[in-house]
Write an enzyme that holds these catalytic residues in place. Structure first.
Site, short mmCIF file in Angstrom:
data_model
loop_
_atom_site.label_atom_id
_atom_site.label_comp_id
_atom_site.label_asym_id
_atom_site.label_seq_id
_atom_site.Cartn_x
_atom_site.Cartn_y
_atom_site.Cartn_z
CG HIS A 55 -0.33 0.06 2.53
ND1 HIS A 55 0.40 -0.98 3.08
CD2 HIS A 55 -0.32 1.06 3.47
CE1 HIS A 55 0.82 -0.65 4.28
NE2 HIS A 55 0.41 0.59 4.54
CG HIS A 57 0.11 4.40 4.68
ND1 HIS A 57 -0.59 3.72 5.66
CD2 HIS A 57 -0.79 5.29 4.14
CE1 HIS A 57 -1.83 4.16 5.71
NE2 HIS A 57 -1.98 5.10 4.80
CG ASP A 59 5.13 3.10 7.35
OD1 ASP A 59 4.21 3.40 6.57
OD2 ASP A 59 4.95 2.33 8.32
CG HIS A 60 4.29 0.10 4.17
ND1 HIS A 60 4.19 -1.24 4.46
CD2 HIS A 60 3.86 0.75 5.27
CE1 HIS A 60 3.70 -1.39 5.68
NE2 HIS A 60 3.50 -0.18 6.19
CG HIS A 114 -3.90 0.06 6.79
ND1 HIS A 114 -3.84 0.65 8.03
CD2 HIS A 114 -2.72 0.38 6.16
CE1 HIS A 114 -2.69 1.31 8.16
NE2 HIS A 114 -2.01 1.16 7.04
CG ASP A 131 0.71 -1.42 7.90
OD1 ASP A 131 1.61 -2.25 8.13
OD2 ASP A 131 0.90 -0.19 7.85
CG HIS A 169 4.10 -1.66 11.62
ND1 HIS A 169 4.93 -0.57 11.75
CD2 HIS A 169 3.33 -1.43 10.52
CE1 HIS A 169 4.68 0.28 10.77
NE2 HIS A 169 3.71 -0.22 10.02
#
Length: 259
Positions: A55, A57, A59-60, A114, A131, A169
């Site tokens: 996805h 975001h 941090d990905h 998410h 996530d 995570h």
């Protein structure tokens, strides 16, 4: 045989390297930061062959650009319904990702919730789920919906119980804390917590985890259990009518009171 290597990133992320027994090549899953990936690949003298994104975001996806500067031409797989810079291979439900140098293949499942376009990669007895599902928890809803997240989790729950789940995570201990809010008398939670601390104290991650274990400890997959229903109704101050309703009560409670 598939080999998976965790790369810690930021404060609690894991970036995954998917390789095989020869460990000459690797696919990179959700590289939010390029530097630890580059260091690990160079240390192991491994050649990357693809980037797999679940996805959009930061941090990905934040490390994709620098990885492409280091290894130009890497294919970047990701969700067709999300705008991700550098993506070359947009994927939808049921499509296959064939990592030929590794002899591995994965099927794409769309798991919105998410985020609206979130996907996961399932194959080789493993699920790389970004996530959507966490050990003892699930992702927060951002640009998806609670309805979609519930049904995405139900789809994942229908996979074989022995499936190894690679989320991104290290939230397990914290998630057990919330699960104990929901089911304070569930002995499986105490046993799971003790096991998690043993892993962390020895420098090992608490993931991957077997999907089947979640049915004993993850409140978001236990929304049909009488004790969980009763707790949700206590929190909501009303009757709940479906497991999805219970799920929504718990997720909103976690967002507003626990996180």
């Amino acid at each position: 045989m598939m080999q998976v290597i965790p790369i810690p990133a930021f404060t609690d992320n894991y970036i995954w390297l998917i390789s095989n027994e020869e460990r000459k090549h690797a696919a990179i899953v959700d590289p939010g930061d390029a530097l630890p990936v580059i260091a690990e690949l160079q240390r192991r003298d491994m050649q990357p062959i693809a980037i797999l994104i679940t996805h959009h975001h930061r941090d990905h996806v934040g490390g994709i650009g620098q990885l492409l500067q280091t290894w130009p031409g890497l294919p970047v797989y990701g969700p067709a319904h999300e705008a991700i810079q550098h993506m070359t291979q947009p994927l939808s439900e049921g499509q296959q990702v064939n990592l030929e140098p590794l002899g591995l293949s994965f099927t794409v499942m769309e798991t919105s919730g998410h985020t609206a376009g979130h996907i996961v990669y399932y194959g080789e007895g493993s699920l790389f789920c970004g996530d959507t599902l966490f050990a003892n928890g699930c992702g927060r809803v951002f640009d998806g919906t609670l309805h979609d997240l519930y049904h995405s989790l139900q789809r994942i729950a229908a996979l074989p119980a022995e499936t190894l789940v690679y989320c991104t995570h290290e939230y397990t201990v914290d998630n057990i804390g919330f699960a104990k809010w929901v089911e304070p008398d569930n002995p499986a939670l105490d046993a799971r917590l003790e096991e998690c601390w043993e892993l962390l104290d020895s420098g090992r991650p608490t993931v991957p985890f077997e999907l089947g274990r979640e049915f004993d400890t993850n409140p978001f997959l236990r929304t049909h259990i009488p004790e969980v229903i009763a707790r949700a109704e206590e929190i909501a101050g009303r009757e709940t009518h479906t497991p999805e309703d219970v799920f929504a009560v718990l997720r909103i409670w976690k967002d507003t009171e626990y996180d």
